[in-house]
Scaffold this motif. Sequence first.
Motif, PDB file in Angstrom:
ATOM      1  N   GLU A  43      59.580  18.828  35.532  1.00 45.30           N
ATOM      2  CA  GLU A  43      58.788  18.655  34.906  1.00 45.30           C
ATOM      3  C   GLU A  43      58.469  19.521  33.350  1.00 45.30           C
ATOM      4  O   GLU A  43      57.513  18.707  32.439  1.00 45.30           O
ATOM      5  N   ASN A  44      58.756  20.543  32.908  1.00 48.65           N
ATOM      6  CA  ASN A  44      58.928  21.138  31.972  1.00 48.65           C
ATOM      7  C   ASN A  44      59.533  20.497  30.817  1.00 48.65           C
ATOM      8  O   ASN A  44      59.668  20.898  29.647  1.00 48.65           O
ATOM      9  N   GLY A  46      59.681  17.295  30.344  1.00 50.38           N
ATOM     10  CA  GLY A  46      58.993  16.227  30.211  1.00 50.38           C
ATOM     11  C   GLY A  46      59.119  15.047  31.435  1.00 50.38           C
ATOM     12  O   GLY A  46      58.625  13.788  31.248  1.00 50.38           O
ATOM     13  N   VAL A  47      59.367  15.112  32.900  1.00 56.56           N
ATOM     14  CA  VAL A  47      59.371  14.845  33.812  1.00 56.56           C
ATOM     15  C   VAL A  47      57.799  14.240  34.483  1.00 56.56           C
ATOM     16  O   VAL A  47      57.584  14.875  34.789  1.00 56.56           O
ATOM     17  N   LEU A  48      57.823  13.411  34.577  1.00 56.19           N
ATOM     18  CA  LEU A  48      56.421  13.076  35.781  1.00 56.19           C
ATOM     19  C   LEU A  48      56.751  12.771  36.758  1.00 56.19           C
ATOM     20  O   LEU A  48      57.638  11.490  36.797  1.00 56.19           O
ATOM     21  N   LEU A  50      56.246  10.194  40.334  1.00 55.70           N
ATOM     22  CA  LEU A  50      55.047   9.295  40.598  1.00 55.70           C
ATOM     23  C   LEU A  50      55.323   9.179  42.293  1.00 55.70           C
ATOM     24  O   LEU A  50      56.381   8.970  42.951  1.00 55.70           O
ATOM     25  N   ILE A  62      60.142   8.190  39.004  1.00 56.04           N
ATOM     26  CA  ILE A  62      60.018   9.365  37.521  1.00 56.04           C
ATOM     27  C   ILE A  62      60.146   8.729  36.634  1.00 56.04           C
ATOM     28  O   ILE A  62      60.035   7.065  36.568  1.00 56.04           O
ATOM     29  N   ARG A  63      59.252   9.285  35.771  1.00 56.66           N
ATOM     30  CA  ARG A  63      59.168   8.823  34.336  1.00 56.66           C
ATOM     31  C   ARG A  63      59.057   9.735  33.792  1.00 56.66           C
ATOM     32  O   ARG A  63      58.298  10.967  33.489  1.00 56.66           O
ATOM     33  N   PHE A  64      59.081   9.682  32.002  1.00 51.09           N
ATOM     34  CA  PHE A  64      58.671  10.723  30.829  1.00 51.09           C
ATOM     35  C   PHE A  64      57.313  10.279  30.907  1.00 51.09           C
ATOM     36  O   PHE A  64      56.011   9.743  31.103  1.00 51.09           O
ATOM     37  N   LYS A  65      57.028  11.664  30.666  1.00 55.16           N
ATOM     38  CA  LYS A  65      55.323  11.611  30.521  1.00 55.16           C
ATOM     39  C   LYS A  65      54.887  11.689  29.417  1.00 55.16           C
ATOM     40  O   LYS A  65      53.665  10.670  28.808  1.00 55.16           O
ATOM     41  N   GLN A  66      55.734  10.867  28.301  1.00 55.27           N
ATOM     42  CA  GLN A  66      55.163  11.018  27.359  1.00 55.27           C
ATOM     43  C   GLN A  66      57.054   9.594  26.181  1.00 55.27           C
ATOM     44  O   GLN A  66      57.893  10.257  26.649  1.00 55.27           O
ATOM     45  N   TRP A  67      55.749   8.939  25.998  1.00 53.75           N
ATOM     46  CA  TRP A  67      57.257   8.034  25.693  1.00 53.75           C
ATOM     47  C   TRP A  67      57.260   7.800  24.034  1.00 53.75           C
ATOM     48  O   TRP A  67      56.203   6.785  23.925  1.00 53.75           O
TER      49      TRP A  67
END
Length: 84
Positions: A43-44, A46-48, A50, A62-67
């Motif tokens: 998570e640090n 940038g992985v989110l 789901l 999972i996905r990146f927090k920012q794209w």
Amino acid sequence: MLGLTVETLASESKLPVSTIEALETGDGSADMRALATVRSVLENHGVLFLAGGSDGVGGPGIRFKQWSENDGIRPENLNATNDD
């Protein structure tokens, strides 16, 4: 997805490489504390994470927090012809 090595993830999480490998293979020998620690490191980076929805759309993942538009093809747009 992030390009982290097992050794890097072990170093950042302060866990042994063998624990990271156990999490990767899902052999059941890793405890929930280790899993939570690795999740925090990811998570640090940038992985989110789901959760699976109850509405039938999508599932856990999972996905990146920012794209950014410069980051290539968005995951939802990947298919057999553009998934390199």
